[in-house]
Design a protein around this motif. Structure first.
Motif, PDB file in Angstrom:
ATOM      1  N   PRO A 187       0.849  -1.186  -0.018  1.00 35.88           N
ATOM      2  CA  PRO A 187      -0.012   0.026  -0.011  1.00 35.88           C
ATOM      3  C   PRO A 187       0.821   1.276   0.074  1.00 35.88           C
ATOM      4  CG  PRO A 187      -0.926  -1.444   1.552  1.00 35.88           C
ATOM      5  CD  PRO A 187       0.558  -2.051   1.065  1.00 35.88           C
ATOM      6  N   SER A 188       0.366   2.448  -0.519  1.00 42.09           N
ATOM      7  CA  SER A 188       1.152   3.642  -0.801  1.00 42.09           C
ATOM      8  C   SER A 188       1.613   4.201   0.676  1.00 42.09           C
ATOM      9  CB  SER A 188       0.236   4.599  -1.501  1.00 42.09           C
ATOM     10  OG  SER A 188      -0.945   4.844  -0.691  1.00 42.09           O
ATOM     11  N   LEU A 189       0.755   3.803   1.740  1.00 42.41           N
ATOM     12  CA  LEU A 189       1.154   4.513   2.858  1.00 42.41           C
ATOM     13  C   LEU A 189       2.494   3.701   3.486  1.00 42.41           C
ATOM     14  CD1 LEU A 189       0.497   6.283   5.366  1.00 42.41           C
ATOM     15  CD2 LEU A 189      -1.002   4.656   6.342  1.00 42.41           C
ATOM     16  N   VAL A 190       2.333   2.420   3.475  1.00 46.65           N
ATOM     17  CA  VAL A 190       3.723   1.633   3.778  1.00 46.65           C
ATOM     18  C   VAL A 190       4.968   1.711   2.665  1.00 46.65           C
ATOM     19  CG1 VAL A 190       4.402  -0.740   4.001  1.00 46.65           C
ATOM     20  CG2 VAL A 190       2.114  -0.283   4.711  1.00 46.65           C
ATOM     21  N   ASP A 191       4.574   2.109   1.579  1.00 49.10           N
ATOM     22  CA  ASP A 191       5.579   2.336   0.612  1.00 49.10           C
ATOM     23  C   ASP A 191       6.360   3.702   0.879  1.00 49.10           C
ATOM     24  OD1 ASP A 191       6.197   0.772  -1.686  1.00 49.10           O
ATOM     25  OD2 ASP A 191       5.414   1.913  -2.918  1.00 49.10           O
TER      26      ASP A 191
END
Length: 314
Positions: A187-191
């Motif tokens: 996910p972009s947040l984790v990325d």
């Protein structure tokens, strides 16, 4: 060529921050223990996972990744075999042979490879260096440990060798490769989180090297003839030999240049750490890393220019 040299100089320039911080007592040598733990167990793994999760598996990327991984494995195996023979020929004391084998075989392609490959070969070069380093980590914490402790007490301590495999760098490298080949994206947040932490890798690695150089004493290595031979072999002879052997093989040109460049780098900064853990000669390990790192400031720009010229021709 001046642009390449300027890029390399800017990366090496970060080492002066660590060097200066050590000299004014902001970052004593003891700090490298903790900074290295952050680098090896947090920052670098985040960069590896982030880079792997961002790549799209295509026919071209699959070919370049597998070739980089395979060529890196082949390069380290060939170098390790040569190192075993050379160290025996040098008549190094048996208790120190493992350290010299590691100094010849394993390069600083994590601490120095990431920033330099990015500066010289761009984002694609950095990604392939991360792939090469994943193979490097797996090899170092398995075969490398056996190479180090083989002559200790006249036997191989397989139990100690197996323990080294259960490490964050080793496991992260395996996870990163699996994520790439299975096409797993985060996910972009984790990325974004991984990228923010991973971005510390390059400046932190060079600062650590600067601290280590500030604490090293050149007069301590001047009387050790084995270190001189190791330096010449490590920085000049072995990379040229590997180039001559592998240039005839049908590898992707960028993958070939990245692996050869990785093998031109100085001895791995983690070698003294492993030497301390497994009770071998930490002093020689530190001196070898210091000497090859200092002289690599001359050899690396030369190899970088030659490899970029080769890459441009092909």
């Amino acid at each position: 060529m001046l642009i390449i040299f300027a890029k390399i100089l800017s990366v090496f320039g970060i080492t002066f921050i660590g060097y200066g911080a050590n000299k004014i007592k902001w970052l004593p040598i003891e700090s490298t223990k903790y900074l290295s733990l952050i680098l090896v167990n947090i920052a670098s793994p985040c960069l590896v996972v982030y880079s792997m999760s961002r790549q799209v598996l295509t026919e071209d990327t699959f070919a370049s990744v597998t070739q980089s991984a395979g060529l890196m494995l082949l390069a380290m195996t060939v170098t390790a075999l040569i190192a075993i023979a050379v160290v025996k020929w040098m008549k190094v004391p048996q208790s120190d042979r493992g350290v010299y084998r590691l100094l010849l075989t394993f390069t600083n392609n994590g601490f120095m490879g990431y920033p330099l490959s990015l500066a010289i070969f761009g984002e694609d070069g950095l990604f392939l260096m991360i792939i090469a380093n994943a193979v490097f980590m797996i090899y170092l914490y398995s075969v490398g440990v056996i190479i180090l402790i083989y002559d200790k007490d006249g036997k191989i301590d397989l139990k100690s060798a197996m323990k080294s495999i259960v490490s964050i760098p080793f496991l992260t490298s395996v996870i990163g490769l699996l994520m790439f080949f299975l096409g797993i994206h985060l996910p972009s947040l984790v990325d974004n989180f991984l990228k923010t932490i991973g971005d510390m890798t390059i400046p932190l690695s060079m600062i650590i090297i600067g601290i280590q150089l500030a604490e090293s004493r050149i007069r301590d290595v001047l009387t050790n003839k084995y270190l001189y031979i190791t330096m010449i072999l490590k920085l000049i002879v072995l990379p040229a030999l590997l180039f001559g052997i592998f240039v005839w093989l049908p590898f992707n040109t960028l993958a070939f240049c990245i692996v050869i460049f990785a093998m031109t780098l100085p001895s791995a900064a983690v070698i003294p750490v492993l030497s301390d853990i497994y009770g071998t000669n930490t002093k020689i390990a530190s001196q070898g890393v210091f000497l090859t790192t200092m002289l690599s400031m001359i050899s690396i720009p030369i190899y970088a220019i030659l490899l970029t010229l080769y890459l441009g021709i092909h």
